[in-house]
Design a protein around this motif. Structure first.
Motif, mmCIF file in Angstrom:
data_model
loop_
_atom_site.group_PDB
_atom_site.id
_atom_site.type_symbol
_atom_site.label_atom_id
_atom_site.label_comp_id
_atom_site.label_asym_id
_atom_site.label_seq_id
_atom_site.Cartn_x
_atom_site.Cartn_y
_atom_site.Cartn_z
ATOM 1 N N TYR A 16 0.820 -1.209 0.000
ATOM 2 C CA TYR A 16 0.000 0.000 0.000
ATOM 3 C C TYR A 16 0.862 1.271 0.000
ATOM 4 C CZ TYR A 16 -4.025 2.908 0.929
ATOM 5 O OH TYR A 16 -4.990 3.868 0.820
ATOM 6 N N LEU A 17 0.227 2.384 -0.289
ATOM 7 C CA LEU A 17 0.875 3.696 -0.345
ATOM 8 C C LEU A 17 1.748 3.935 0.890
ATOM 9 C CD1 LEU A 17 -2.382 5.506 -1.444
ATOM 10 C CD2 LEU A 17 -0.286 5.434 -2.810
ATOM 11 N N GLY A 18 3.008 4.192 0.665
ATOM 12 C CA GLY A 18 3.909 4.535 1.759
ATOM 13 C C GLY A 18 4.432 3.343 2.541
ATOM 14 N N ALA A 19 4.155 2.117 2.085
ATOM 15 C CA ALA A 19 4.551 0.929 2.863
ATOM 16 C C ALA A 19 6.064 0.694 2.856
ATOM 17 C CB ALA A 19 3.836 -0.303 2.331
ATOM 18 N N GLY A 20 6.786 1.288 1.898
ATOM 19 C CA GLY A 20 8.244 1.123 1.896
ATOM 20 C C GLY A 20 8.793 0.469 0.634
ATOM 21 N N LYS A 21 8.051 0.519 -0.466
ATOM 22 C CA LYS A 21 8.482 -0.151 -1.711
ATOM 23 C C LYS A 21 9.749 0.488 -2.291
ATOM 24 C CE LYS A 21 4.397 0.765 -3.449
ATOM 25 N NZ LYS A 21 3.760 1.313 -2.234
ATOM 26 N N THR A 22 9.746 1.826 -2.408
ATOM 27 C CA THR A 22 10.919 2.498 -2.988
ATOM 28 C C THR A 22 12.139 2.286 -2.096
ATOM 29 O OG1 THR A 22 9.408 4.156 -3.877
ATOM 30 C CG2 THR A 22 11.739 4.711 -3.911
ATOM 31 N N THR A 23 11.916 2.356 -0.788
ATOM 32 C CA THR A 23 13.021 2.152 0.163
ATOM 33 C C THR A 23 13.597 0.747 -0.017
ATOM 34 O OG1 THR A 23 11.869 3.628 1.661
ATOM 35 C CG2 THR A 23 13.595 2.250 2.638
ATOM 36 N N ASP A 50 8.613 9.067 -7.560
ATOM 37 C CA ASP A 50 9.316 7.807 -7.270
ATOM 38 C C ASP A 50 10.546 7.604 -8.148
ATOM 39 O OD1 ASP A 50 7.935 6.972 -5.184
ATOM 40 O OD2 ASP A 50 6.913 5.309 -6.160
ATOM 41 N N LYS A 157 9.433 -1.049 8.672
ATOM 42 C CA LYS A 157 9.370 -0.051 9.757
ATOM 43 C C LYS A 157 9.342 -0.690 11.146
ATOM 44 C CE LYS A 157 7.022 2.890 6.448
ATOM 45 N NZ LYS A 157 6.136 3.987 6.154
ATOM 46 N N VAL A 160 10.583 1.166 14.290
ATOM 47 C CA VAL A 160 9.800 2.215 14.949
ATOM 48 C C VAL A 160 8.567 1.635 15.649
ATOM 49 C CG1 VAL A 160 10.615 4.168 13.554
ATOM 50 C CG2 VAL A 160 8.644 2.846 12.756
ATOM 51 N N ARG A 240 -1.352 9.657 1.891
ATOM 52 C CA ARG A 240 0.026 9.688 1.438
ATOM 53 C C ARG A 240 0.331 11.056 0.864
ATOM 54 N NH1 ARG A 240 5.019 8.779 1.386
ATOM 55 N NH2 ARG A 240 6.046 7.444 -0.154
ATOM 56 N N LYS A 242 4.068 12.916 -0.891
ATOM 57 C CA LYS A 242 5.522 12.865 -1.051
ATOM 58 C C LYS A 242 5.934 13.957 -2.014
ATOM 59 C CE LYS A 242 5.001 9.016 -4.172
ATOM 60 N NZ LYS A 242 5.263 7.630 -4.471
ATOM 61 N N GLN A 258 8.041 13.408 3.120
ATOM 62 C CA GLN A 258 7.234 12.184 3.061
ATOM 63 C C GLN A 258 6.181 12.211 4.156
ATOM 64 O OE1 GLN A 258 7.741 9.429 1.065
ATOM 65 N NE2 GLN A 258 9.927 9.229 0.614
ATOM 66 N N ALA A 260 3.712 9.316 5.426
ATOM 67 C CA ALA A 260 3.311 7.913 5.236
ATOM 68 C C ALA A 260 2.879 7.398 6.595
ATOM 69 C CB ALA A 260 4.479 7.076 4.698
ATOM 70 N N TYR A 267 14.019 14.898 4.680
ATOM 71 C CA TYR A 267 15.446 14.613 4.720
ATOM 72 C C TYR A 267 16.146 15.098 3.465
ATOM 73 C CZ TYR A 267 13.530 10.418 2.484
ATOM 74 O OH TYR A 267 12.828 9.560 1.683
HETATM 75 N N1 LIG Z 1 11.729 3.818 9.830
HETATM 76 C C1 LIG Z 1 11.484 3.300 8.634
HETATM 77 N N2 LIG Z 1 10.992 4.101 7.680
HETATM 78 C C2 LIG Z 1 10.750 3.543 6.475
HETATM 79 C C3 LIG Z 1 11.020 2.164 6.185
HETATM 80 N N3 LIG Z 1 10.652 1.930 4.912
HETATM 81 C C4 LIG Z 1 10.190 3.097 4.423
HETATM 82 N N4 LIG Z 1 10.249 4.077 5.368
HETATM 83 C C5 LIG Z 1 9.818 5.490 5.239
HETATM 84 O O1 LIG Z 1 8.423 5.497 4.873
HETATM 85 C C6 LIG Z 1 8.172 6.525 3.940
HETATM 86 C C7 LIG Z 1 7.589 5.923 2.655
HETATM 87 O O2 LIG Z 1 8.565 5.029 2.095
HETATM 88 P P1 LIG Z 1 8.625 4.693 0.533
HETATM 89 O O3 LIG Z 1 9.701 3.688 0.354
HETATM 90 O O4 LIG Z 1 8.648 5.939 -0.272
HETATM 91 O O5 LIG Z 1 7.195 4.008 0.368
HETATM 92 P P2 LIG Z 1 6.470 3.523 -0.992
HETATM 93 O O6 LIG Z 1 5.753 2.274 -0.655
HETATM 94 O O7 LIG Z 1 7.459 3.464 -2.098
HETATM 95 O O8 LIG Z 1 5.456 4.729 -1.224
HETATM 96 P P3 LIG Z 1 4.478 4.957 -2.514
HETATM 97 O O9 LIG Z 1 5.320 4.745 -3.737
HETATM 98 O O10 LIG Z 1 4.005 6.353 -2.365
HETATM 99 O O11 LIG Z 1 3.372 3.983 -2.368
HETATM 100 C C8 LIG Z 1 9.508 7.247 3.698
HETATM 101 O O12 LIG Z 1 9.562 8.350 4.592
HETATM 102 C C9 LIG Z 1 10.535 6.201 4.086
HETATM 103 O O13 LIG Z 1 11.748 6.771 4.525
HETATM 104 C C10 LIG Z 1 11.568 1.346 7.243
HETATM 105 O O14 LIG Z 1 11.791 0.129 7.098
HETATM 106 N N5 LIG Z 1 11.788 1.984 8.428
#
Ligand SMILES: Nc1nc2c(ncn2[C@@H]2O[C@H](COP(=O)(O)OP(=O)(O)OP(=O)(O)O)[C@@H](O)[C@H]2O)c(=O)[nH]1
Length: 304
Positions: A16-23, A50, A157, A160, A240, A242, A258, A260, A267
């Protein structure tokens, strides 16, 4: 006679949105030394944030925007797949980031096309937010469908959240997505995600809940404190946000912003590039026009 090219292994990253896919994809790129990876990014909004957030020194990043590859971008996806097949040297893997409202199972079917091999579907689940979203009126079907589409689930995450919270979410995931292994987001785990993950091919199809988006850009610098305050007070419907901004306090640097789950993070992301404009995308849930939830203060910051 030339031997046929080795099929490119395809890994689909959903959640889902913001779940951490790009990370996750950035961690994969950083840990996969010597492996040639191409990345396909499907951002839900009309501005490509993204693609700018993928940190690849040499991975080829291809973007698809203004729609979702699981339902209305199939021509675009076919063309991107052709571009990947034509890359020389050929990539070993292609990693596809599905939009946060997309159905990873539908996207994974592209791996059955000639020249590709299915590696599997990783679905990110934000330990701090996934249960709330899986129970939300507008997001429940999307989130539950995404979780069930995973060959593996990656709990993000965790640092946290408390240990107890993570344990409860793991137990809950076992009920919502029976038989799908749940991994943690440690570096060792991430390193294994390019190995075969395949659990099953799913024919289940989930429908999107209604999600609406807004985006704004500005050539002016942005007051970060003001932006942060506005984002922390966004209405419940906003799931969400960003953006990449040039802040008043540090106009030579890019600041990533961000929202999420319930968190707002800002940052530094290196030098501001000539020709860039500050941009922000916001996604809200429900079928009411998004204009109703974008505060005037936010519009004022992102009006050129
Ligand atoms: N503390 C922590 N923050 C995380 C982690 N993964 C992602 N984040 C944070 O969560 C926010 C969203 O992360 P993204 O990786 O952009 O999430 P996404 O799923 O790609 O988001 P969308 O493409 O918008 O759906 C950012 O601020 C990241 O830094 C994690 O494992 N730990």
């Amino acid at each position: 006679m030339t031997s046929p090219a080795k099929p490119v292994s395809m890994t689909v990253v959903g959640g889902y949105l913001g779940a951490g896919k790009t990370t996750l994809i950035n961690s994969l790129l950083a840990s996969a030394e010597g492996v040639r990876i191409a990345v396909i990014v499907n951002d839900f909004g009309d501005i490509n944030i993204d693609a700018d957030l993928i940190k690849s020194r040499d991975a080829k990043t291809l973007e698809l925007s203004n729609g979702c590859i699981c339902c209305d971008l199939s021509d675009g996806m076919a063309s991107v797949m052709d571009q990947i097949r034509a890359l020389r040297p050929a990539p070993d893997h292609v990693v596809v980031e599905v939009s946060g409202v997309g159905d990873p199972a539908a996207v994974a079917r592209w791996a059955d096309h000639p020249g590709f091999r299915r590696n599997g579907v990783v679905v990110c689940a934000d330990v701090t937010d996934v249960r709330r979203r899986a129970e939300g009126r507008w997001s429940a079907d999307t989130v539950r469908g995404q979780l069930r589409a995973g060959d593996v689930l990656l709990l993000t995450k965790q640092e946290v959240a408390s240990e107890g919270e993570a344990r409860l979410v793991r137990a809950w995931l076992r009920e919502v997505a029976p038989g799908v292994p749940v991994l943690d987001g440690s570096l060792e785990t991430i390193g294994t995600l390019l190995d075969p993950l395949l659990r099953r091919g799913s024919d289940e199809r989930t429908e999107h809940a209604d999600h609406v988006r807004w985006s704004g850009t500005t050539g002016r610098t942005v007051e970060l404190t003001k932006l942060r305050t506005i984002l922390t007070r966004m209405p419940e419907r906003v799931v969400r946000a960003k953006g990449i901004v040039r802040s008043v306090d540090d106009p030579l640097r890019r600041t990533i912003v961000q929202l999420a789950g319930a968190r707002v993070d800002c940052y530094d992301d290196g030098e501001w590039q000539d020709g860039e404009v500050s941009r922000l995308a916001v996604i809200a849930i429900g079928d009411e026009p998004i204009d109703q939830v974008i505060p005037a203060g936010l519009r004022a910051l992102f009006t050129s």
